[in-house]
Design a protein around this motif. Structure first.
Motif: not given
Length: 371
Positions: A203-216
């Motif tokens: 979760r970044d400073s803006r509250g946005h959420v990042w999802f790291g995936t296996s391949n994409f």
């Protein structure tokens, strides 16, 4: 390129870091608190978790978390969790109501409850008892429903995709399709793993959420749209191993560092045609990091905004925007591997390792923590 980072990318080539070959939440469907034949309302109240007082933590310490009350929680590979209150160590396992003994993440909510992502689902500890949360599909899941952005929500790598918990319900959400999926299905028609498997959540400073995936690559949710960012070097190591998108960190200037030190990314608000719009800038000059591009599995930012990066091997790197400093991590005089870096409530850095137990930074070096 750091050789140990490459080795872990190859050795774990088709699975999230520290996880079983299949997504554990897929291989082990999330359990409900109810007994067979009972509705949740009819289930007996769970007994208070007693745990077992032990004299030492597990050497396979993968995850760390400090709760609001100051207690430290240490997640192990196969022995459940260890709670240290400054006086004694208590080990909790499935025998005490924990949903699984393989710990895959620990976090807390604003009320002080602690949550564990395990091989048997997501489990909540309220200070007395463990309760396994039931995952629910939103009615419009397949069409992208159920996505919300609230600062108090918790996010989990669980279920069939992404878990969002609003304090009452744990929703099983679906990521939007990646444009890379069709090519992947042609090349790996019977893949024994999920290319959308979640390797990291940030979760970044803006509250946005990042999802790291296996391949994409990584998918960002900003409350209005979901957008993908993919570059081959972010998920594939130069030796050919699949590294997966294991870490995202925002620096003091609002740039994002994703998995390695080759570049940093300036990402614009919103998305276009399902993709993030961004520019990239040079990251850390390899001359400052022993002529290597550092592939890191974990990252934290301290109070000054300095970045602390944890590759699988080769010690911890600190980047202050100008200088890169390396801190060796040793076990008995020999370098040891690091799973991930964490930070406690006071801003002290901790390490989880696969073989040498937890480490704590004393201001000068990382030392094994032996309460």
């Amino acid at each position: 390129m750091h050789i140990l980072a490459l080795l872990v990318g190859a050795a774990l080539s088709q699975k999230p870091c520290g996880e079983d070959t299949a997504n554990p939440a897929q291989a082990n469907p999330v359990q409900t608190a109810a007994q067979p034949g009972r509705s949740p309302a009819q289930s007996p109240a769970p007994a208070a978790a007693k745990g077992t007082v032990v004299t030492a933590l597990s050497n396979q310490c993968w995850y760390l978390f400090q709760a609001k009350n100051g207690d430290y929680w240490f997640g192990s590979e196969d022995r459940g969790v260890f709670r240290y209150d400054g006086t004694k160590i208590v080990n909790y396992s499935t025998a005490d109501g924990l949903s699984g003994n393989n710990i895959r993440g620990i976090q807390g909510d604003k009320h002080g409850n602690v949550y564990f992502t395990t091989s048997g689902g997501v489990c909540k500890f309220d200070g007395q008892t463990f309760t396994t949360l039931t995952m629910v599909d939103p009615p419009d899941r397949e069409s992208g429903g159920g996505w919300r952005l609230d600062p108090d929500d918790l996010w989990f790598a669980a279920g069939k995709g992404v878990g969002r918990y609003d304090g009452t319900t744990l929703y099983d959400l679906k990521l939007p399709p990646s444009e890379l999926e069709a090519a992947f299905r042609r090349e790996v028609p019977n893949a024994p793993y999920n290319p959308y498997a979640i390797f990291s959540i940030y979760r970044d400073s803006r509250g946005h959420v990042w999802f790291g995936t296996s391949n994409f690559g990584v998918c960002r949710y900003d409350g209005a749209s979901l957008g993908w960012l993919y570059e081959d070097h972010l998920v594939n190591a130069p030796n050919g191993g699949l590294f997966g998108l294991r870490s995202v960190i925002e620096d003091r200037d609002g740039a994002y560092w994703i998995c390695n030190t080759r570049y940093k990314f300036r990402v614009e608000p919103g998305s276009k045609d399902g993709k993030l719009v961004y520019t990239r800038e040079p990251g850390i000059d390899p001359k400052l990091t022993d002529n290597e591009v550092i592939y890191f599995q974990g990252a934290v930012a301290d109070a000054k905004g300095d970045l602390w990066l944890s590759p699988y091997g080769g010690g911890i790197w600190k980047w202050d925007g100008t200088r890169a400093t390396n801190f060796p991590v040793k076990d008995g005089g020999a370098h040891t591997q690091v799973f991930k870096i964490f930070m406690d409530n006071a801003g002290t850095q901790w390490l989880g390792t696969p073989t040498a137990g937890p480490y704590k930074f004393d201001g000068d070096s990382f030392e094994q923590f032996r309460p």
